[in-house]
Design a protein around this motif. Structure first.
Motif, PDB file in Angstrom:
ATOM      1  N   GLY A 183      12.203  16.993  19.207  1.00  0.00           N
ATOM      2  CA  GLY A 183      12.886  16.504  20.397  1.00  0.00           C
ATOM      3  C   GLY A 183      12.941  17.574  21.471  1.00  0.00           C
ATOM      4  N   GLU A 184      13.481  17.238  22.635  1.00  0.00           N
ATOM      5  CA  GLU A 184      13.501  18.131  23.774  1.00  0.00           C
ATOM      6  C   GLU A 184      14.924  18.467  24.181  1.00  0.00           C
ATOM      7  N   ASP A 185      15.071  19.662  24.753  1.00  0.00           N
ATOM      8  CA  ASP A 185      16.350  20.070  25.308  1.00  0.00           C
ATOM      9  C   ASP A 185      16.642  19.198  26.529  1.00  0.00           C
ATOM     10  N   LYS A 186      17.871  18.768  26.689  1.00  0.00           N
ATOM     11  CA  LYS A 186      18.223  17.861  27.783  1.00  0.00           C
ATOM     12  C   LYS A 186      18.810  18.583  28.986  1.00  0.00           C
ATOM     13  N   GLY A 187      18.800  19.936  28.985  1.00  0.00           N
ATOM     14  CA  GLY A 187      19.344  20.667  30.122  1.00  0.00           C
ATOM     15  C   GLY A 187      18.530  20.434  31.385  1.00  0.00           C
ATOM     16  N   VAL A 188      19.185  20.522  32.555  1.00  0.00           N
ATOM     17  CA  VAL A 188      18.491  20.303  33.816  1.00  0.00           C
ATOM     18  C   VAL A 188      17.465  21.412  34.027  1.00  0.00           C
ATOM     19  N   ARG A 189      16.282  21.027  34.521  1.00  0.00           N
ATOM     20  CA  ARG A 189      15.185  21.968  34.735  1.00  0.00           C
ATOM     21  C   ARG A 189      15.009  22.188  36.240  1.00  0.00           C
ATOM     22  N   ILE A 190      15.097  23.456  36.651  1.00  0.00           N
ATOM     23  CA  ILE A 190      15.103  23.797  38.076  1.00  0.00           C
ATOM     24  C   ILE A 190      13.918  24.698  38.395  1.00  0.00           C
ATOM     25  N   SER A 211      24.628  30.616  35.309  1.00  0.00           N
ATOM     26  CA  SER A 211      26.028  30.806  34.951  1.00  0.00           C
ATOM     27  C   SER A 211      26.878  29.561  35.217  1.00  0.00           C
ATOM     28  N   VAL A 212      26.446  28.720  36.162  1.00  0.00           N
ATOM     29  CA  VAL A 212      27.228  27.546  36.562  1.00  0.00           C
ATOM     30  C   VAL A 212      26.788  26.289  35.805  1.00  0.00           C
ATOM     31  N   LEU A 213      25.475  26.147  35.600  1.00  0.00           N
ATOM     32  CA  LEU A 213      24.941  24.955  34.933  1.00  0.00           C
ATOM     33  C   LEU A 213      24.604  25.302  33.484  1.00  0.00           C
ATOM     34  N   GLU A 214      25.485  24.998  32.596  1.00  0.00           N
ATOM     35  CA  GLU A 214      25.279  25.346  31.194  1.00  0.00           C
ATOM     36  C   GLU A 214      24.053  24.622  30.639  1.00  0.00           C
ATOM     37  N   GLY A 215      23.182  25.387  29.975  1.00  0.00           N
ATOM     38  CA  GLY A 215      21.998  24.807  29.352  1.00  0.00           C
ATOM     39  C   GLY A 215      20.844  24.550  30.282  1.00  0.00           C
ATOM     40  N   CYS A 216      20.980  24.928  31.562  1.00  0.00           N
ATOM     41  CA  CYS A 216      19.875  24.679  32.487  1.00  0.00           C
ATOM     42  C   CYS A 216      18.706  25.616  32.196  1.00  0.00           C
ATOM     43  N   GLU A 217      17.513  25.199  32.595  1.00  0.00           N
ATOM     44  CA  GLU A 217      16.327  26.037  32.497  1.00  0.00           C
ATOM     45  C   GLU A 217      15.808  26.277  33.905  1.00  0.00           C
ATOM     46  N   VAL A 218      15.557  27.545  34.236  1.00  0.00           N
ATOM     47  CA  VAL A 218      15.079  27.889  35.568  1.00  0.00           C
ATOM     48  C   VAL A 218      13.643  28.390  35.456  1.00  0.00           C
ATOM     49  N   TYR A 219      12.740  27.737  36.187  1.00  0.00           N
ATOM     50  CA  TYR A 219      11.334  28.131  36.208  1.00  0.00           C
ATOM     51  C   TYR A 219      11.054  28.785  37.558  1.00  0.00           C
ATOM     52  N   VAL A 220      10.657  30.049  37.546  1.00  0.00           N
ATOM     53  CA  VAL A 220      10.370  30.772  38.787  1.00  0.00           C
ATOM     54  C   VAL A 220       8.855  30.762  39.023  1.00  0.00           C
TER      55      VAL A 220
END
Length: 416
Positions: A183-190, A211-220
């Motif tokens: 399965g996949e992580d459901k955190g928001v992807r930014i 720090s604000v969005l728990e579980g988010c993934e940030v792609y730079v």
């Protein structure tokens, strides 16, 4: 059931090598579907998907063997893409491996790019893999392996390369197969766009989001052309849920003629999907070239403002006229493809004190008149569009500015 590899190649010219590779994949307890992308149809019991099955049964269907190589590739590619896309969507394949020379590589990598998403295992064994492979890979994650010798007859050296490729794609497919079952992580992807001259601001914004969005993934994404295209692709594929597009410098290269353009569709994907997005104009004060001698003569004769970023990167300051054109381009693509009547989920925020490290007071690219042209153009072009445009007195790398734009994106994500 074991994972399944789709093996692509021209069976009219490379059948022995394809059959050897197929046998090597099968020793890893991995299934193989062999798909023929030849110009001339080939019959063999090991071919799972013959070339003739890819083409429509119609009197208008051309005989590929009568076409030139270029015409054959152009004609067959969309049908091959459609077939592979169908196999992927049905969950019938878990990795793809291609073998080829220049024509086979062009066709196979086109299929990989257009039919399969980023993250799906893709490997290309090619005679072309030791040179510039940008045209084959594009903004995707295709792995290229140099065949060393031509794929034209079996020998110990080539068999060693093909055996390694078989083991490599089998391992990748097993990893992909296993990952999918968990399965996949459901955190928001930014997705965030960054350049060297906007790194401090992007770093601070990323840390704020995490720090604000728990579980988010940030792609730079490094805004080097391919980075912007990758950001657009992932947004279009639905693999990004929100965008903090702080660094739109690739637009300057597209408009003025620099070497790091991301194409004329930059900023379009998030518009079409209407996902939460905060946009700024980071590094739109510069156009990128290579070493100083690579700068077009017309710019050198105009005595433009240049800055040597390093031995291989020369930056040129954008003028007021160019900033106006950049503003028109950005505004147009922020709106192009938007659904009529749908509320916009995009905000534009303009850092008045400076749009890059080089655009601060006392720095070589500081030009308040050019920036004012950029800002006022965006305000004029977006007036009444539903996209709010706001000026902020700080510069783009100010930590407080970074926190503010991150918070604006969080507010849009949360429905504000």
């Amino acid at each position: 059931m074991p994972p399944t590899i789709l093996l692509l190649g021209t069976c009219d010219t490379k059948l022995p090598e394809l059959l050897y590779t197929k046998s090597q994949i099968e020793t890893t307890n991995t299934a193989v579907l062999l798909m023929d992308i030849s110009r001339t149809p080939t019959t063999h019991p090991s071919i799972s998907i013959p070339q003739t099955s890819l083409l429509p049964t119609s009197p208008q269907t051309p005989n590929l063997s009568t076409l030139s190589r270029a015409e054959y590739i152009t004609t067959l590619t969309p049908y091959a893409v459609e077939k592979v896309s169908t196999l992927y969507k049905a969950g019938q394949i878990h990795g793809i491996l291609g073998l080829g020379g220049s024509c086979g590589t062009t066709l196979a990598t086109s299929v990989m790019r257009d039919a399969l998403p980023v993250g799906f295992p893709k490997l290309m064994v090619s005679t072309m893999a030791s040179g510039d492979v940008g045209a084959y890979i594009g903004e995707t994650d295709i792995s290229m392996m140099y065949s060393v010798v031509d794929i034209a007859g079996r020998n110990r050296l080539l068999e060693g390369v093909l055996s390694n490729a078989a083991g490599g794609i089998s391992g990748m497919a097993r990893s992909y197969f296993s990952r999918g079952s968990r399965g996949e992580d459901k955190g928001v992807r930014i997705g965030i766009s960054m350049f060297g001259v906007t790194t401090p601001g992007v770093t601070a914004a990323r840390e704020r989001l995490e720090s604000v969005l728990e579980g988010c993934e940030v792609y730079v994404f490094h805004a080097t052309g391919s980075g912007g295209r990758a950001l657009e692709r992932l947004a279009r594929e639905g693999q990004i849920d929100a965008v903090l597009d702080l660094t739109t410098t690739e637009v300057a290269d597209e408009v003025v003629g620099g070497v790091l353009s991301a194409g004329d569709e930059r900023l379009r994907a998030a518009t079409e999907r209407n996902i939460p997005r905060v946009v700024s104009v980071g590094a739109c004060d510069m156009v990128n070239f290579g070493e100083p001698e690579s700068v077009p003569v017309r710019f050198r004769e105009e005595k433009r403002v240049f800055h040597e970023h390093n031995a291989t990167v020369t930056l040129m300051r954008t003028t007021k006229r160019e900033c106006a054109d950049i503003g028109v381009f950005i505004a147009g693509n922020l709106l192009r493809g938007a659904k009529e009547g749908e509320a916009k989920r995009t905000k534009m925020i303009l850092p008045v004190r400076g749009i890059s490290m080089l655009d601060l007071p006392g720095q070589p690219f500081q030009d308040s008149e050019a920036n004012e042209t950029l800002f006022s153009t965006l305000e004029r072009e977006l007036e009444g569009s539903g996209i709010s445009v706001r000026r902020d007195p700080r510069d783009i790398n100010d930590p407080d500015f970074a926190v503010m734009v991150a918070d604006e994106l969080v507010n849009l994500i949360r429905g504000g």
